[in-house]
Design an enzyme around this catalytic site. Structure first.
Site, PDB file in Angstrom:
ATOM      1  N   SER A 550     -68.285 -14.452  57.548  1.00 18.44           N
ATOM      2  CA  SER A 550     -69.407 -14.250  56.634  1.00 18.44           C
ATOM      3  C   SER A 550     -69.095 -14.950  55.310  1.00 18.44           C
ATOM      4  O   SER A 550     -68.928 -16.162  55.294  1.00 18.44           O
ATOM      5  CB  SER A 550     -69.671 -12.747  56.463  1.00 18.44           C
ATOM      6  OG  SER A 550     -70.946 -12.511  55.941  1.00 18.44           O
ATOM      7  N   ASP A 628     -77.109 -13.867  65.372  1.00 18.04           N
ATOM      8  CA  ASP A 628     -76.788 -13.625  63.971  1.00 18.04           C
ATOM      9  C   ASP A 628     -77.954 -14.113  63.125  1.00 18.04           C
ATOM     10  O   ASP A 628     -78.081 -15.300  62.839  1.00 18.04           O
ATOM     11  CB  ASP A 628     -75.505 -14.358  63.577  1.00 18.04           C
ATOM     12  CG  ASP A 628     -75.058 -14.003  62.162  1.00 18.04           C
ATOM     13  OD1 ASP A 628     -75.805 -13.285  61.464  1.00 18.04           O
ATOM     14  OD2 ASP A 628     -73.970 -14.440  61.762  1.00 18.04           O
ATOM     15  N   HIS A 660     -73.935 -10.735  64.164  1.00 23.65           N
ATOM     16  CA  HIS A 660     -72.992 -11.063  63.090  1.00 23.65           C
ATOM     17  C   HIS A 660     -71.577 -10.623  63.447  1.00 23.65           C
ATOM     18  O   HIS A 660     -70.611 -11.151  62.919  1.00 23.65           O
ATOM     19  CB  HIS A 660     -73.455 -10.388  61.796  1.00 23.65           C
ATOM     20  CG  HIS A 660     -72.890 -10.986  60.553  1.00 23.65           C
ATOM     21  ND1 HIS A 660     -73.034 -12.314  60.220  1.00 23.65           N
ATOM     22  CD2 HIS A 660     -72.155 -10.439  59.547  1.00 23.65           C
ATOM     23  CE1 HIS A 660     -72.433 -12.564  59.065  1.00 23.65           C
ATOM     24  NE2 HIS A 660     -71.890 -11.435  58.638  1.00 23.65           N
TER      25      HIS A 660
END
Length: 689
Positions: A550, A628, A660
């Site tokens: 991320s 995601d 994710h």
């Protein structure tokens, strides 16, 4: 003399046995990640004598997990298995009289609410709603339960038999149609890993004896937060007299949910259906909890609209006067889930502090926050009715979560469950070491260092340098089933987990200083931490790698264009191009706070990694997933295309069925094996001089 000789012999034997036991411990294996049972959600019974909790087992061959509910005496002893269906049984909640436990289960296909005698026996299915049911909450008088279901709002004001039939008809039509096209007229049309499909999360109530449920929050608006940012569990509660429910309403108009954080607390009268807005803060107000005496509603609130990582304060709403005030305005951390004492004088909650998460209390007076329980990461706090005992969960980086109890002052904490004792007793795990490094401008930056098993300070080891996501988050002294530093260290690496600018738990100012500055002070913090590590005698500076997900993946991409210190980089779900990220993510309020709107803040493009592609040269493993929707797949595709076109060694691991996070056991296994194989190729952990 003989007695002294005998005692000495026993001492030698005891020390030898300890040494032998230490020698028999082995490094952690990947399979241990799946052997470890995953404990969560401890719930104390009303009489304080029992604790229900959830244990999830990994069924790797079936590529899934299975969860069951267990019960253990709060005084200690052997737990008993309460449910044993072949699917998920989870989220246990005791009835007020302690005789029944409600829980959610998909044992018959869809998730529904079930009731089962606390003494055992067969579970009774309470709901059969076509749109599924979750998050059961008992009314204080035990006569009804509330639950959440995602429904099509256009049918929500009709009688249940009609609305449920219409919901089923519309959903079945979508599922069976050969045309899979979707038409959108507003944001948010997808979220994290799922399509919203114009549904709304509504609260229903149902009689505990059965019958048709009733939608008490009809209309085109969610009655619980749809973003994990604003949720800390059951985001609604019954009043003590069971006549109303307080809940968290999401932004309205609904399209503004993509760019607004303005959640508000409402109440609904369960007899008349009248709804009342009790907060008007332009930022987020969430997680209402009535005081047992009915005088107040406590809730969590932020001050700055549009900022997901603003400080969460514990607020108090006076139900008589309508006045609100903060109980934690001088507490520089984020109040998470809270629970009232039975006498309505004290609230207990968890909140981060310097990469740990203690338990705290505050009284109605306010401003008197007190730390109760320290050590590792604590949460899920319960308080007994007589106010004498706390029940909570705790994990460390060396131990997965277990249930703990303590006195209400936190001074007698002890572990109640021993779910994974056999497994962990045989593993050689090193405790994390906390160090402090001067960051940008001399600001202290905390960092964890975890050494491999059988570490020898006279040797040199390869280093793996992690950057956490968020970016407003932190590497905690806690167990993880995804990014677990112990399994990485077991491969022969020293792990470094820095908490630079933007990390939570170090004061709000420290958290704020990453916004609009994603690669400024935070990059200096990280490079200073790396410099500290390079100076350690046991670090081989010629064999260093960095990895992150991320925001951490973003920083890997920034590293690509700005440093050559690493032999390789691992980018998981990382941001690559600010412009494409803004246009394809779902919660745009995040990007607008962190970087501004692209057409208004062109200067932020200077922090976009794609602008420095001419400098890319470090071998790079890229991991990304189709589902995601927070950081869409195109970010990874752009990075991979660029690296391939520039001739930089690179590999792309793509998951079509993950979001994710990589959650399915066999996918997790492939993730780890791919990562460890890639690292071994560049760092050669077996060659420790």
């Amino acid at each position: 003399m003989t007695s002294r000789t005998t005692r000495f012999a026993f001492l030698i034997l005891f020390l030898f046995t300890l040494g032998l036991a230490a020698q028999t411990k082995r490094p952690m294996e990947l399979e241990d990640m799946f052997r470890s049972k995953r404990l969560s959600d401890p719930q104390l019974s009303p009489d304080g004598k029992s604790v229900a909790f959830v244990v999830a087992d990994v069924l790797k061959a079936e590529n899934r997990t299975n969860s069951d509910i267990w019960i253990i005496p709060s005084s200690g002893g052997e737990p008993r298995k309460f449910t044993s269906s072949p699917r998920h049984d989870r989220h246990p909640v005791w009835s007020p009289d302690g005789k029944t436990i409600a829980f959610e289960s998909n044992r018959n296909g869809s998730f529904q609410i079930y009731l089962q005698s606390a003494a055992g026996g067969e579970a009774k299915q309470l709901t059969s709603i076509s749109s599924e049911a979750s998050s059961a909450v008992w009314s204080p008088d035990g006569s009804t339960l509330a639950f959440v279901s995602a429904v099509f709002p256009e049918f929500s004001d009709k009688p249940y038999s009609q609305s449920d039939a219409l919901n089923k008809q519309k959903q079945d039509g979508r599922d069976t149609s050969k045309v899979k096209a979707r038409i959108f007229t507003q944001l948010l049309y997808r979220h994290w890993d799922s399509w919203v499909d114009d549904k709304r999360q509504h609260i229903f109530v149902i009689d505990a004896a059965g019958g048709d449920p009733r939608d008490v929050t009809p209309g085109d608006r969610d009655a619980v937060p749809t973003a994990s940012t604003f949720s800390t569990g059951d985001d609604f509660a019954f009043s003590p007299d069971a006549k109303e429910i307080a809940y968290t309403a999401t932004p309205f108009p609904t399209r503004e949910g993509a760019w607004s954080t303005n959640h508000d607390i409402y109440t609904v009268n369960l007899t008349t259906g009248e709804r009342k807005q009790i907060t008007a803060n332009l930022a987020a107000d969430v997680y209402p909890r009535y005081s047992p005496d009915g005088k107040y509603i406590a809730y969590r609130a932020q001050s700055r609209a549009g900022f997901e990582a603003d400080r969460w304060q514990l607020m108090l709403y006076d139900r008589t006067t309508g006045a609100t005030r903060s109980l934690t305005d001088n507490f520089d951390s984020n109040v998470e889930a809270m629970v009232w004492s039975a006498n309505s004088k004290t609230l207990y909650f968890d909140a981060e502090e310097k990469a740990t998460k203690p338990l705290w209390s505050v009284t109605l007076k306010g401003g008197d926050v007190r730390k109760l329980v320290e050590g590792g990461v604590n949460g899920d706090v319960n308080i007994s009715t007589d106010g004498s005992m706390l029940v909570f969960s705790r994990s460390y980086s060396t131990r997965s979560a277990e249930v703990y109890t303590s006195s209400a002052d936190g001074k007698t904490a002890r572990r109640l469950t021993k779910t994974n004792d056999k497994l962990f007793s045989g593993l050689a795990l090193n405790e994390p070491e906390s160090v402090t490094v001067p960051g940008a401008g001399g600001t202290p930056v905390q960092m964890w260092i975890i050494k491999p098993p059988a570490f020898d300070a006279t040797k040199k080891y390869p280093l793996v340098f992690w950057v956490h996501g968020g970016p407003q988050g932190a590497w905690m002294n806690s167990w993880s089933t995804r990014w677990n530093p112990q399994i990485w260290a077991a491969q022969g690496y020293v792990l470094a987990l820095p908490n630079p600018r933007g990390s939570t738990g170090f004061g709000q100012k420290f958290t704020d200083e990453i916004s609009r500055d994603w690669a400024g002070k935070v990059y200096v913090d990280l490079m200073n931490c790396l410099g500290y590590l390079e100076a350690l005698p046991y670090i081989d500076t010629t064999r260093m790698a960095a990895a992150g997900a991320s925001y951490g993946g973003y920083m890997m991409n920034w590293f690509q264009g700005h440093t050559d210190k690493f032999k390789t980089l691992i980018t998981h779900d990382g941001v690559y191009n600010f412009a494409s990220m803004y246009g394809s993510t779902e919660e745009v309020w995040f990007d607008e706070w962190e970087h501004g709107k692209p057409w208004e803040s062109p200067d932020q493009e200077e922090y976009s990694p794609h602008k420095y592609a001419q400098n890319f040269k470090t071998p790079n493993l890229i991991i990304h997933s189709e589902l995601d929707y927070r950081i869409p797949l195109a970010e990874a595709q752009q990075l991979f295309t660029t690296l391939q076109r520039r001739g930089v060694p690179s590999k792309f691991l793509y998951f079509p069925d993950e979001g994710h996070w990589v959650l399915k056991p066999q996918n997790s296994e492939l993730w780890h094996k791919t990562v460890f194989s890639w690292l071994k190729e560049y760092l050669h952990p077996d060659q420790v001089p």
